[in-house]
Write an enzyme that holds these catalytic residues in place. Structure first.
Site, PDB file in Angstrom:
ATOM      1  CB  CYS A   1      -0.770   0.100   1.195  1.00 44.16           C
ATOM      2  SG  CYS A   1      -1.865   1.648   1.388  1.00 44.16           S
TER       3      CYS A   1
ATOM      4  CB  CYS B   1      -2.193   4.690   4.274  1.00 42.87           C
ATOM      5  SG  CYS B   1      -3.673   3.923   3.223  1.00 42.87           S
ATOM      6  CB  SER B   2       0.065   0.849   6.452  1.00 42.74           C
ATOM      7  OG  SER B   2       0.748   2.142   6.512  1.00 42.74           O
ATOM      8  CB  CYS B   3      -4.583  -0.812   2.803  1.00 42.27           C
ATOM      9  SG  CYS B   3      -5.241   0.772   2.730  1.00 42.27           S
TER      10      CYS B   3
END
Lengths: 210, 218
Positions: free
Chosen positions: A110, A113-115
């Site tokens: 991701c 962000c940090s999905c």
């Protein structure tokens, strides 16, 4: 250099203390205002510490390796297929499983962000949320794989899935040779978190304690 | 918005460092931040896209220096203040000083198990899907100063629609309080060389999940 490291750690420590104070103040305010229940927070934290982790995903992969109908169902609609397993953590509507083959290796990132597929893999590791991984995975995935000690054949297609929406991806790694007749439980021991993100491969039978 | 959170393709951040036997949380406060965020989301105080947008609006130097959960905490403070759930003097005092703003519901202990499943982002379609798997598309060259999920590296690029994921809430709209504005969502795949040029690894393919407004026929 030692002095520098020492200073750095001290600085880091005091930053964390300031954060601790901020977080404590925030929890006090939100509790006093009646927005949150600290007991519910405890339960959420405990769930992530003890119940939801990569073992959930590993059991999904192991079942796909042993049950062709489940593998097919997983690739067609991972949300629906995982729901049939009755795991403690059910998954949301938007899980997609992508299969590694000798021709194609999948990797998940991701960049914005940090999905991450929390429900099947637990909380993302720090490296997944870090700038080095988020910046390089889409441009130099083979270099990233090298950081993990993984080298793939030059001709293998590398497919990077950037999780830019609410879809979450689970890599179905290739089943290692020499595991014919293994139970799902035993196979799941070969399925690492990294192999389900695509920064690793499933372990070989000789790589786990017998 | 074009800021440092949009990291795809940047150089200079170095090697990926893996921590062996990493714990779920590295300090107690990290778990508290995650759980508070979850509780406020459950209560309907704001949407996940508001959290993302708040992080993106952090000054770049702060964004890069903060840890993951520090960013969450800063974004939560931003949304609490901006939406009127907490006043600045309350943050300074560390205690509630004003009446609470009403919320839809409260996450209680017995509701926690049910809250662990991610909510659905499917929404009622507003019209037929414009594209189908196999269609060639070009991503638009857009540079909104607000939240978007079209990364810079994938703007104005030729790709092929591979999957169609149904109609979803549209983050660009949700993050700026303009409602769900449901849009069709597709996985669009690009050749590595279309993104990074002729020198790119010829075996590389990259996909993004693109909302229909990001795409035009090619």
């Amino acid at each position: 250099m030692a002095t520098h490291d020492h200073d750095h750690h001290d600085e880091h420590g005091s930053e964390l203390s300031e954060t601790q104070l901020r977080v404590r103040a925030l929890e006090t305010i939100l509790t006093e205002k009646g927005y949150i229940d600290p007991a519910a927070l405890d339960a959420i934290v405990e769930t992530y510490e003890t119940k939801i982790g990569p073992r959930n995903g590993a059991l999904v992969v192991a079942k796909a390796w042993t049950d062709p109908a489940f593998r097919q169902a997983l690739l067609e609609d991972a949300t629906k297929a995982v729901a049939t397993l009755g795991h403690e953590s059910r998954v949301g509507d938007h899980l997609v499983a992508v299969e590694n083959t000798p021709q194609r290796h999948n990797m998940i990132v991701c960049t914005l962000c940090s999905c991450y597929p929390w429900e099947v893999l637990g909380l993302p590791p720090i490296w997944y949320k870090s700038a080095p991984y988020r910046s390089r995975a889409v441009k130099d995935p083979r270099g990233v794989l090298a950081d993990f000690g993984v080298t793939l054949p030059k001709e293998t297609e590398i497919r990077v899935w950037d999780s830019t929406a609410e879809t979450r991806f689970l890599v179905l790694p290739m089943r290692p040779a020499g595991t014919e007749g293994w139970s799902e439980e035993r196979l799941a021991d070969l399925v690492t978190r990294d192999s389900m993100v695509g920064t690793g491969l499933a372990r070989k039978p000789g790589e786990i304690a017998q | 918005m074009n800021s440092v959170h949009d990291m795809g393709g940047m150089d200079g951040f170095g090697k990926v460092e893996v921590e062996q036997n990493e714990p779920p949380f590295h300090a107690r406060w990290e778990g508290r931040v995650l759980a508070m965020q979850r509780a406020m989301g459950y209560a309907g105080a704001w949407h996940i896209d508001h959290s993302r947008f708040a992080q993106e609006q952090l000054p770049p130097l702060i964004y890069l220096a903060a840890s993951y959960y520090q960013r969450w905490e800063l974004a939560m403070e931003h949304n609490l203040l901006q939406r009127g759930y907490v006043a600045p003097e309350e943050l300074a005092a560390g205690h509630a000083l004003r009446p609470a703003k009403p919320l839809n519901r409260k996450l209680t202990l017995d509701a926690v198990p049910g809250s662990m499943m991610r909510s659905s982002f499917f929404r009622q379609q507003q019209g037929p899907a414009r594209f189908k798997p196999g269609d060639r598309v070009r991503t638009k060259n857009i540079n909104p100063a607000t939240h978007t999920r079209l990364p810079r590296y994938a703007r104005d690029k030729l790709g092929v629609v591979e999957l169609i994921h149904g109609c979803h809430a549209y983050p660009d709209s949700v993050a700026t309080d303009r409602g769900d504005d449901p849009q069709w969502l597709y996985t669009v795949v690009f050749d590595g060389q279309e993104i990074w040029g002729a020198d790119a690894d010829p075996t590389l393919k990259i996909s993004i999940d693109a909302f229909e407004p990001y795409l035009e026929p090619a």
